[in-house]
Design an enzyme around this catalytic site. Sequence first.
Site, PDB file in Angstrom:
ATOM      1  N   HIS A   1      73.052  40.135  38.328  1.00  0.00           N
ATOM      2  CA  HIS A   1      74.201  39.109  37.735  1.00  0.00           C
ATOM      3  C   HIS A   1      73.449  37.871  37.684  1.00  0.00           C
ATOM      4  CE1 HIS A   1      75.284  37.454  41.794  1.00  0.00           C
ATOM      5  NE2 HIS A   1      75.298  38.399  42.210  1.00  0.00           N
TER       6      HIS A   1
ATOM      7  N   ASP B   1      75.109  34.672  37.573  1.00  0.00           N
ATOM      8  CA  ASP B   1      75.736  33.746  38.133  1.00  0.00           C
ATOM      9  C   ASP B   1      75.341  33.305  39.693  1.00  0.00           C
ATOM     10  OD1 ASP B   1      77.264  36.171  38.498  1.00  0.00           O
ATOM     11  OD2 ASP B   1      78.994  34.929  39.330  1.00  0.00           O
TER      12      ASP B   1
ATOM     13  N   ASP C   1      70.830  34.911  45.453  1.00  0.00           N
ATOM     14  CA  ASP C   1      71.851  36.280  44.969  1.00  0.00           C
ATOM     15  C   ASP C   1      72.598  35.605  43.744  1.00  0.00           C
ATOM     16  OD1 ASP C   1      74.096  37.610  44.992  1.00  0.00           O
ATOM     17  OD2 ASP C   1      75.201  36.621  46.671  1.00  0.00           O
TER      18      ASP C   1
ATOM     19  N   GLU D   1      79.843  37.803  38.396  1.00  0.00           N
ATOM     20  CA  GLU D   1      79.915  38.594  39.310  1.00  0.00           C
ATOM     21  C   GLU D   1      80.654  38.209  40.571  1.00  0.00           C
ATOM     22  OE1 GLU D   1      78.761  40.996  42.884  1.00  0.00           O
ATOM     23  OE2 GLU D   1      78.374  38.867  42.364  1.00  0.00           O
ATOM     24  N   GLU D   2      80.436  36.751  40.789  1.00  0.00           N
ATOM     25  CA  GLU D   2      80.911  36.385  42.199  1.00  0.00           C
ATOM     26  C   GLU D   2      82.253  35.987  42.316  1.00  0.00           C
ATOM     27  OE1 GLU D   2      79.254  36.602  44.517  1.00  0.00           O
ATOM     28  OE2 GLU D   2      76.956  36.066  44.168  1.00  0.00           O
TER      29      GLU D   2
ATOM     30  N   ASP E   1      71.079  43.846  43.210  1.00  0.00           N
ATOM     31  CA  ASP E   1      71.878  42.918  43.883  1.00  0.00           C
ATOM     32  C   ASP E   1      72.064  43.087  45.401  1.00  0.00           C
ATOM     33  OD1 ASP E   1      73.603  40.653  44.367  1.00  0.00           O
ATOM     34  OD2 ASP E   1      75.055  41.585  43.350  1.00  0.00           O
TER      35      ASP E   1
ATOM     36  N   HIS F   1      75.975  32.919  50.104  1.00  0.00           N
ATOM     37  CA  HIS F   1      77.379  32.163  49.781  1.00  0.00           C
ATOM     38  C   HIS F   1      77.448  30.978  50.803  1.00  0.00           C
ATOM     39  CE1 HIS F   1      79.341  36.115  48.164  1.00  0.00           C
ATOM     40  NE2 HIS F   1      77.834  35.706  47.630  1.00  0.00           N
TER      41      HIS F   1
END
Length: 486
Positions: free
Chosen positions: A75, A77, A114, A144-145, A168, A458
Site C-alpha cells: 500500500h 499510504d 509501513d 490502507e491505513e 506489508d 504507527h
Amino acid sequence: MNKSELKPAVVFEQFAKINEIPRPSKREEKMIAYLKNWGESRGLDTKVDETGNVIIRKPATKGYEDRKTVILQSHMDMVCDKLVDVEFDFDKDAIKTYIDGEWLTAEGTTLGADDGIGCAIELAILDSNDIEHGPLECVFTRDEETGLSGAEGMKSDFMSGDYLINLDSEDEGEIFVSCAGGRNTTAKFAIKREAPAAGLFFVRAQLKGLVGGHSGDDINKKRANAIKLLGRFLYQEMNRYEGIRLAQFHSGKLHNAIPRDGYFVIGVPNDLKENVKADWNVFASDVEDEFHVTDTAMVWNMESTEAEPVIDEQTAMNFVRALQAVDNGIYAICQDEALGGMVETSSNIASVHTEAEEINILSSQRSNVMSNLDNMCATFRATFELAGAKAWSSDGYPAWKMRPESKLTEIVVDAYKELFHKMPVVRGIHAGLECGLFSERYPALDMVSFGPTLRFVHTPDERLHIPTVQMVWDHLLLVLKRVPKK
C-alpha cells in the site's frame, strides 16, 4: 554504516525517493501520479483504477514466459504521526531518515516503511533487468491505513494473477497466511457547557512518552493506553471527592494506533487542589511500576491553567465511568492450534476529543472470528449507550482465512529453508491486511504475506531493521524463480 552502504542498494534507493513524496492516507495523489509516470516512462503497462489503486505489469523474463502470474502488492499510504514538539507538514515535507546501528528510522516522525519499503521492493524488481521471473503484476493500493478503501474499491477484473504476495508484514522469518477482520466503533456524547463555579482551581494534567504502537499487532504487548490511564485517574478522583468538574479531555489521533499521549483539564475545589496533586504523583508512580517493562519513559505533568466553561456534571461523570468500564486489550485467544495462541479478538480505544457541544470517542475492534467481532463491537457500544451516548460501528473489513492446501505457502517455506537453513514461522496476524478483501473478490487467489522487520509502526519511533531487507529481497527473488508453470 552510512546510507550509501545500505543493501540492497536498488531497494533503498527506491525507498529514499518514495520518502520524498507526501502520501498521507486519503491524500495519496502525489504518490499515484509518481507511480503512473514511473511505470509509463519505462514502457510498462500501467493503469490507475477509479479508486486510485495503481497496477504496473511487467512481462516474464526469457525462459519464464510459461510460469503462473505473480501479483506483488503493497500500500502506498503511510500513517502520519510525529512527536508533539516537532514541526512537520506531512502534506509537504519529505521524511528525514537516519541510521541508528542496524536500524533505519526518522527524525521525530513516522518512517513510512509501513508500507513504503514494500513499494520500494516492487519498484526495484520492476526496474531490474537481471532478475528471473514469470509475468508480474505490481499493485499499489491507496488508503490502507484508514479503512482499506483502496482494496475495498478495487474491481474484480483489476488483477489477474494466480498468486499474490503481500509485502506489508513486519517480522522477517514469519510467513502470514491469515489476518483479522476489523471495524471501527464510534461513540458520541451531547454535552452542555456551564460557567465554572467560584472557588474552582483549574489544572491541566498531561501524560506523554508512552510507547503506543499498532492497535492490532501490538495489542498483546501490554503497552499502556493514554486514554485508559487518564480516564482511570479521573474515575478515581471524581469518586473520591465531590465538586471536580471536567472541562477538556484530548488523547489519540489514529484509529489504528494505541494512544501515546493526552491531557485533561479539570476544575478542582480550592481546598482539594493539594490532595489531587498528591494523588496524581502517587498514581504516576503506581502506573510506572505497573508498566515498568513496556513503557519506561512516561512523562507526567500537572500544572495550573486558566478557568474555562465545564461540561455538565452528569454527562462528565457518565463519560468517565464509561472510560473506566470499556473493554480494552485482548478479549480472546485463537482456539485453532495451527495459529499458535494468536490473539483472536481485541478492542482498542483510540481517540477521545471534547468539543464545544460533544465528546467524540473512536475505537477499533479486531477478530479472526466474525461473530466475535460483532460481539466485541456490541460490547463497546453497550458500554457507552448505558452511559447515555450514541454509538455505532462501521462496516469494516473481513478476515482472511488460512488456506490449508496452499501451493504458494509451500513454495515460500521451501525457499526460506533453502536460503537460511531454518524453518520460518507460518502464522496468522492480528491486524488487518488487504488480503481479507482480496479473498472476497478473488476467491481462487493463493496468497501469503511477508516482509522485513519493522518495530514501533504507527509511532514516531517506527524503525526498519536494515539487514532483514536483504533477507526478504533474496527470499522473494528465489520464490519468483520457483513459481510453477501454468
